[in-house]
Design a protein around this motif. Structure first.
Motif, PDB file in Angstrom:
ATOM      1  N   UNK A 229     -29.653  26.402   5.203  1.00 57.10           N
ATOM      2  CA  UNK A 229     -31.143  26.256   4.545  1.00 57.10           C
ATOM      3  C   UNK A 229     -30.767  26.723   3.286  1.00 57.10           C
ATOM      4  N   UNK A 230     -29.950  27.332   2.479  1.00 61.24           N
ATOM      5  CA  UNK A 230     -29.667  27.554   1.184  1.00 61.24           C
ATOM      6  C   UNK A 230     -29.148  26.322   0.784  1.00 61.24           C
ATOM      7  N   UNK A 231     -28.253  25.445   1.232  1.00 58.11           N
ATOM      8  CA  UNK A 231     -27.960  24.364   0.771  1.00 58.11           C
ATOM      9  C   UNK A 231     -29.187  23.406   0.565  1.00 58.11           C
ATOM     10  N   UNK A 232     -30.050  23.290   1.452  1.00 57.93           N
ATOM     11  CA  UNK A 232     -31.176  22.280   1.647  1.00 57.93           C
ATOM     12  C   UNK A 232     -32.075  22.886   0.483  1.00 57.93           C
ATOM     13  N   UNK A 233     -32.283  24.064   0.183  1.00 54.62           N
ATOM     14  CA  UNK A 233     -33.006  24.574  -0.861  1.00 54.62           C
ATOM     15  C   UNK A 233     -32.549  24.436  -2.092  1.00 54.62           C
ATOM     16  N   UNK A 234     -31.448  24.075  -2.481  1.00 55.63           N
ATOM     17  CA  UNK A 234     -30.649  24.153  -3.637  1.00 55.63           C
ATOM     18  C   UNK A 234     -30.114  25.257  -4.350  1.00 55.63           C
ATOM     19  N   UNK A 235     -30.244  26.413  -3.611  1.00 55.08           N
ATOM     20  CA  UNK A 235     -29.697  27.691  -4.083  1.00 55.08           C
ATOM     21  C   UNK A 235     -28.198  27.871  -3.851  1.00 55.08           C
ATOM     22  N   UNK A 236     -27.598  26.983  -3.002  1.00 55.37           N
ATOM     23  CA  UNK A 236     -26.305  27.113  -2.882  1.00 55.37           C
ATOM     24  C   UNK A 236     -25.616  25.529  -2.823  1.00 55.37           C
ATOM     25  N   UNK A 237     -24.490  25.159  -3.455  1.00 55.65           N
ATOM     26  CA  UNK A 237     -23.907  24.018  -3.584  1.00 55.65           C
ATOM     27  C   UNK A 237     -22.500  23.948  -2.793  1.00 55.65           C
ATOM     28  N   UNK A 238     -22.284  22.711  -2.319  1.00 57.71           N
ATOM     29  CA  UNK A 238     -20.937  22.483  -1.803  1.00 57.71           C
ATOM     30  C   UNK A 238     -20.202  22.119  -2.980  1.00 57.71           C
ATOM     31  N   UNK A 239     -18.879  22.610  -3.246  1.00 58.97           N
ATOM     32  CA  UNK A 239     -18.107  22.297  -4.540  1.00 58.97           C
ATOM     33  C   UNK A 239     -16.799  21.890  -4.369  1.00 58.97           C
ATOM     34  N   UNK A 240     -16.342  21.288  -3.172  1.00 62.50           N
ATOM     35  CA  UNK A 240     -15.035  20.850  -2.968  1.00 62.50           C
ATOM     36  C   UNK A 240     -14.471  21.564  -1.705  1.00 62.50           C
ATOM     37  N   UNK A 241     -13.127  21.548  -1.564  1.00 59.13           N
ATOM     38  CA  UNK A 241     -12.589  22.125  -0.807  1.00 59.13           C
ATOM     39  C   UNK A 241     -11.641  23.384  -0.958  1.00 59.13           C
ATOM     40  N   UNK A 242     -11.278  24.137  -0.122  1.00 59.11           N
ATOM     41  CA  UNK A 242     -10.490  25.467  -0.436  1.00 59.11           C
ATOM     42  C   UNK A 242      -8.845  24.977  -0.574  1.00 59.11           C
ATOM     43  N   UNK A 243      -8.540  25.927  -1.499  1.00 59.12           N
ATOM     44  CA  UNK A 243      -6.979  25.491  -2.005  1.00 59.12           C
ATOM     45  C   UNK A 243      -6.294  26.577  -1.274  1.00 59.12           C
ATOM     46  N   UNK A 244      -4.822  26.587  -0.824  1.00 54.05           N
ATOM     47  CA  UNK A 244      -4.603  27.610  -0.377  1.00 54.05           C
ATOM     48  C   UNK A 244      -4.377  28.667  -1.355  1.00 54.05           C
ATOM     49  N   UNK A 245      -4.431  29.849  -0.878  1.00 54.93           N
ATOM     50  CA  UNK A 245      -4.120  31.099  -1.870  1.00 54.93           C
ATOM     51  C   UNK A 245      -2.687  31.695  -1.553  1.00 54.93           C
ATOM     52  N   UNK A 246      -1.927  31.307  -0.678  1.00 50.29           N
ATOM     53  CA  UNK A 246      -0.602  31.845  -0.350  1.00 50.29           C
ATOM     54  C   UNK A 246      -0.601  32.255   1.138  1.00 50.29           C
ATOM     55  N   UNK A 247       0.540  32.310   1.634  1.00 49.69           N
ATOM     56  CA  UNK A 247       1.002  32.422   2.924  1.00 49.69           C
ATOM     57  C   UNK A 247       0.494  33.512   3.435  1.00 49.69           C
ATOM     58  N   UNK A 248       0.322  34.729   2.586  1.00 50.16           N
ATOM     59  CA  UNK A 248      -0.118  36.050   2.983  1.00 50.16           C
ATOM     60  C   UNK A 248      -1.524  36.155   3.382  1.00 50.16           C
ATOM     61  N   UNK A 249      -2.340  35.379   2.611  1.00 53.59           N
ATOM     62  CA  UNK A 249      -3.761  35.324   3.053  1.00 53.59           C
ATOM     63  C   UNK A 249      -4.001  34.267   3.971  1.00 53.59           C
ATOM     64  N   UNK A 250      -3.375  33.198   3.996  1.00 51.97           N
ATOM     65  CA  UNK A 250      -3.668  32.150   4.985  1.00 51.97           C
ATOM     66  C   UNK A 250      -3.180  32.326   6.345  1.00 51.97           C
ATOM     67  N   UNK A 251      -2.059  32.618   6.459  1.00 54.75           N
ATOM     68  CA  UNK A 251      -1.279  32.967   7.832  1.00 54.75           C
ATOM     69  C   UNK A 251      -1.109  31.584   8.221  1.00 54.75           C
ATOM     70  N   UNK A 252      -0.480  31.732   9.683  1.00 50.25           N
ATOM     71  CA  UNK A 252      -0.100  30.465  10.174  1.00 50.25           C
ATOM     72  C   UNK A 252      -1.421  29.997  11.233  1.00 50.25           C
TER      73      UNK A 252
END
Length: 383
Positions: free
Chosen positions: A41-64
């Protein structure tokens, strides 16, 4: 879709910046199905946009087994912007941050050394007006202040503040005056807390959930981050690592104690150690240049500061077991010439269980304070 769920999603995006739907569900505690509906709903209203894909932030956060990166969602930048302001010894620095966590332009005002509160008020108003009247500026949502001052009802200097910097700070409630004049909310926080928040969102601390920041500047300050949240303590006094004793019989510190970290690792301490340097005491910039060029005295002064910092960092590691120590402030410009001695000192001094901490240099430099102040204000704006 409930208004509460939508407000929680928008608030999380304001506080933490662009994130995937899965991370948004974790941050808000909402079911994934609810997040899916709210964000659609937020994307449809224009309040939120898709801005690309997430990049890895390191093994400690990403995990296996984290699978394919998700699509990042961000609030529309046109919803508004905030201005973060940091006060140095002889300048006021400002930076714009939009609602989607996009970093905008900045500006600086030079002021006399040890300027007073009235000067700070005038300079801040000038900077905010300059930045918010530029072509294409979004509506102003608020202003954030990064201060090396006490954060009571009025901004009062702590006992460690240089005497010359007390001109009118006790009498002037700077956030209230700015809010009255500009007609927007104004928040204030310790400058090291602001730097930690900025490094967490955009800088060297992004891969970590828990870290300690040490700001090695004219004074030495710090911040504690646990579960990606800055922990200010009961009265906002957490992170005063500059006044942890390295040697209780050491030199007198301006706080009244002896042998505090600040008397070994603050910029004045490093410059004072170089009074024997050919040509007289250098400037901070000259120390960093000299060290990079191989000057042995400059390198030794930085190594001594790093070793003392590492002693306190080791104590913090034993107390908090963080994932990282993040170094910021003027001396961090030395890079590995400072970080290396800190790392070695931690390795020697901390318990083996706590000594495998990462020691990294902040990535945002002078922008860390104003950006972190802006981020705090943006997070506090009602959804």
């Amino acid at each position: 879709m409930s208004d509460d769920a939508t407000a929680r999603a928008v608030s999380a995006l304001r506080e933490h910046g662009p994130m995937t739907r899965a991370e948004l569900a974790r941050r808000t505690g909402l079911p994934k199905s609810t997040v899916s509906g709210v964000t659609a709903a937020l994307v449809a209203s224009g309040a939120v946009h898709e801005t690309g894909t997430a990049e890895p932030l390191g093994a400690r956060r990403a995990g296996p087994g984290r699978g394919r990166p998700g699509t990042l969602l961000a609030l529309d930048a046109g919803r508004g912007e905030v201005v973060g302001v940091e006060f140095g010894a002889s300048h006021v620095r400002a930076r714009v941050l939009d609602a989607g966590h996009g970093r905008g332009p900045g500006a600086v005002r030079r002021l006399p050394l040890a300027f007073g509160a009235a000067d700070a008020l005038d300079a801040t108003l000038d900077l905010v007006r300059e930045l918010t009247t530029r072509p294409g500026a979004a509506p102003l949502l608020g202003v954030g202040l990064a201060l090396a001052l006490g954060l009571g009802p009025a901004l009062t200097p702590p006992p460690t503040r240089p005497r010359g910097m007390r001109q009118g700070w006790e009498e002037l409630d700077l956030p209230a005056r700015l809010a009255d004049t500009l007609g927007v909310p104004v928040t204030a926080d310790n400058d090291a807390n602001c730097a930690a928040r900025a490094e967490l969102l955009w800088g060297a601390a992004r891969p970590y959930e828990d870290f300690v920041l040490l700001k090695l500047h004219a004074g030495v300050g710090g911040a504690v981050v646990i579960d990606r949240t800055v922990r200010a303590g009961r009265r906002g006094g957490a992170g005063e690592f500059g006044h942890v004793p390295v040697d209780p019989r050491g030199p007198l510190c301006r706080c009244g104690g002896r042998g505090c970290l600040e008397v070994y690792a603050g910029v004045p301490a490093v410059l004072g150690a170089l009074t024997v340097h050919p040509g007289g005491q250098p400037t901070p910039h000259e120390v960093l240049e000299g060290a990079a060029a191989g000057d042995p005295a400059c390198r030794r002064a930085l190594r001594d500061a790093g070793e003392a910092t590492g002693q306190v960092a080791a104590w913090l590691c034993n107390a908090l077991n963080p994932q990282a120590i993040v170094l910021t402030g003027a001396l961090s410009g030395a890079g590995e010439l400072l970080a290396g001695p800190v790392r070695d000192s931690v390795s020697r001094t901390a318990l083996p269980l706590n000594a495998d901490v990462d020691v990294v240099v902040g990535a945002l430099g002078r922008d860390a304070g104003p950006l972190g102040a802006a981020a705090q204000t943006l997070a506090s704006v009602p959804a």
